[in-house]
Design an enzyme around this catalytic site. Structure first.
Site, PDB file in Angstrom:
ATOM      1  N   VAL A  11       0.753  -1.102  -0.139  1.00 19.02           N
ATOM      2  CA  VAL A  11       0.092  -0.160   0.110  1.00 19.02           C
ATOM      3  C   VAL A  11       0.922   1.096   0.017  1.00 19.02           C
ATOM      4  CG1 VAL A  11      -1.773   1.088   1.094  1.00 19.02           C
ATOM      5  CG2 VAL A  11      -1.953  -0.906   1.126  1.00 19.02           C
ATOM      6  N   LYS A  35      15.440  -2.818   2.055  1.00 21.62           N
ATOM      7  CA  LYS A  35      14.626  -2.162   0.962  1.00 21.62           C
ATOM      8  C   LYS A  35      14.738  -0.878   0.446  1.00 21.62           C
ATOM      9  CE  LYS A  35      10.207  -3.461   2.199  1.00 21.62           C
ATOM     10  NZ  LYS A  35       8.697  -3.349   2.438  1.00 21.62           N
ATOM     11  N   LEU A 250     -19.003 -13.686  -7.958  1.00 20.50           N
ATOM     12  CA  LEU A 250     -20.117 -14.874  -8.042  1.00 20.50           C
ATOM     13  C   LEU A 250     -19.518 -16.032  -8.735  1.00 20.50           C
ATOM     14  CD1 LEU A 250     -23.512 -13.594  -8.657  1.00 20.50           C
ATOM     15  CD2 LEU A 250     -22.638 -14.290  -6.319  1.00 20.50           C
ATOM     16  N   GLY A 253     -15.068 -21.501  -6.843  1.00 20.68           N
ATOM     17  CA  GLY A 253     -13.509 -21.524  -7.001  1.00 20.68           C
ATOM     18  C   GLY A 253     -13.190 -22.170  -5.649  1.00 20.68           C
ATOM     19  N   CYS A 260      -5.934  -9.415   2.792  1.00 19.23           N
ATOM     20  CA  CYS A 260      -7.154  -8.403   3.282  1.00 19.23           C
ATOM     21  C   CYS A 260      -8.283  -9.055   3.723  1.00 19.23           C
ATOM     22  CB  CYS A 260      -7.465  -7.266   2.209  1.00 19.23           C
ATOM     23  SG  CYS A 260      -6.222  -6.038   1.731  1.00 19.23           S
ATOM     24  N   ARG A 327       0.275 -14.751   0.574  1.00 15.73           N
ATOM     25  CA  ARG A 327      -0.188 -14.780   2.125  1.00 15.73           C
ATOM     26  C   ARG A 327      -1.664 -15.285   1.845  1.00 15.73           C
ATOM     27  NH1 ARG A 327       0.680  -8.448   3.561  1.00 15.73           N
ATOM     28  NH2 ARG A 327       0.482  -8.259   1.162  1.00 15.73           N
TER      29      ARG A 327
END
Length: 442
Positions: A11, A35, A250, A253, A260, A327
């Site tokens: 983000v 980083k 919809l 799967g 999140c 994740r």
């Protein structure tokens, strides 16, 4: 404006680069020296379509820089964005320790005209606590405004989502903070929701929880369609054409994952529990999602028998296409369960090169990954899997089974491929296809 973005994760980096693209002078700050060195040397720490090219453009224009020193940028900033991670604890509550650590460290550096913007996903009430802390600890900062500006970035389309969002949410306790946020985002045309801090905080979690619920509902319907021998595609299409429902989220799967949906769902349940409320619908959403792995493994056992002597190939490790994020990815849970059942697991993903846990052999070529396989399971709906050479794939496989655990492949096209190459095609909530059995869909 001069803007500091603290936290250069997914983000934070998208936020800093996008704000620079909008014309602001942005500095992305992180305590991770390695980083920052990578970013300064031109190496991207994450994979996101369109982000690298935008970063290169704003760097050339001198509007984006990187630093490990908050004391050099915060005191001279008009606005400070906090984009720290807020992971789930074991209880499901949000771990705010990183966020509070930064708030405490930068508080003495803030001046009366600073707008402190919390972009991290936090429980309702957090920003009020931050504002109260600043005013109690530093009386001179009583004029500092705290705002909550939640992000709604989808990995794989984050740049587009930032620059052309469905809506902007400005949460604040003071009108002047709303006005400052409008100035920051003046170049973006979208609906704006101006509300209080708690409302803004809840909008993010409530939105993600609803989308997760919609996914689990589609998966619940696919199980019923399997039992009835009918196609979930027709059911989903009939539902999605209702404008009150909509077609997105919809498709049945393997379930949702990522950083999140699982976290925000648990956070919302934990927040409700503090208010002595039971979010039964959210608990059911989470339970259905967890159960997708068992559904997939049972289907594999149904066609392959025992999995103990079988080699299974997993196509796709990221939790969704166009990202390298694994994740809480369904593929990881599927790999673990297959290994527990004694199967040998190999994998391929276009951008994920390896997994720390579970230990899985990740091939660099999708046909190499399927060599000697008894079944290929598509778990991430990367577009390149629509362009597979099915004849070549069948040649390298030991057994002819393809399990589309994302329902991404056109079932009529697969019926033709099954007939031509001797494949057996399985999916979720749709008819199975064998090479010698005509496809009939009621």
């Amino acid at each position: 404006m001069r803007i500091t973005v603290i936290g250069t994760g997914y983000v934070g980096l998208v936020t800093g680069a996008s704000l620079a693209y909008l014309g602001h002078q942005a500095v992305c700050v992180d305590v991770n020296e390695e980083k920052i060195k990578l970013l300064k040397s031109g190496v991207m720490p994450l994979w996101e379509p369109g982000l690298e090219s935008m970063i290169r453009d704003v760097e050339l224009q001198g509007r984006l820089d990187y630093s490990t020193d908050v004391s050099a940028s915060v005191p001279v900033s008009d606005a400070v964005f906090l984009t720290l991670g807020t992971p789930s604890s074991e209880s499901g509550e949000v771990d705010l320790s990183a966020l509070w650590s930064v708030v405490r460290s930068i508080a003495p550096m803030l001046h009366r005209d600073t707008l402190l913007i919390i972009k991290s996903t936090v429980p309702a009430g957090t920003c009020e606590q931050i504002e109260a802390y600043l005013h109690q600890q530093f009386p001179a900062s009583a004029s500092i405004a705290v705002a909550h500006n939640p992000e709604f970035l989808r990995q794989g389309s984050a740049v587009r989502d930032f620059l052309a969002p469905d809506r902007l949410v400005f949460g604040a306790s003071r009108p002047e903070a709303h006005h400052r946020l409008e100035e920051i985002y003046a170049a973006i045309q979208s609906p704006v929701i101006k509300c209080g801090l708690r409302e803004a905080e809840l909008i993010k979690c409530a939105s993600n929880a609803f989308l997760a619920m919609k996914i689990s509902y589609a998966n619940m319907m696919s199980d019923l369609c399997d039992a009835l021998g009918i196609s979930v595609d027709a059911v989903a299409e009939g539902m999605g054409l209702d404008r009150r429902i909509g077609s997105e989220f919809l498709r049945a799967g393997a379930g949702y994952g990522g950083s999140c949906f699982p976290k925000d769902l648990r956070a919302l349940m934990a927040l409700a529990a503090k208010e002595h409320l039971d979010m039964e619908l959210l608990r059911a959403t989470e339970a259905i999602n967890r159960g997708r792995v068992q559904v997939i493994c049972r289907r594999l056992e149904g066609v392959l028998g025992t999995l103990g002597d079988k080699q299974i190939t997993i196509y796709g490790l990221a939790f969704k296409p166009n990202t390298d994020d694994t994740r809480e990815a369904p593929a990881l849970r599927i790999c673990s369960m297959l290994q527990e059942a004694g199967a040998r697991v190999r994998a391929y993903d276009p951008v994920v090169a390896g997994l720390p846990d579970p230990q899985v052999d990740v091939a660099i070529d999708m046909y190499e990954a399927a060599d000697g396989s008894d079944c290929v399971v598509i778990v991430t709906d990367w577009d390149q899997f629509n362009r597979l050479d099915w004849g070549r794939l069948r040649q390298v496989m030991r057994s002819p089974y393809i399990f589309d655990a994302r329902n991404m492949l056109d079932i009529a096209v697969m019926a033709e491929n099954c007939k031509r190459y001797g494949l057996h095609y399985l999916s979720l909530g749709r008819p199975s296809i064998a090479p010698d059995v005509p496809l009939t869909i009621d």
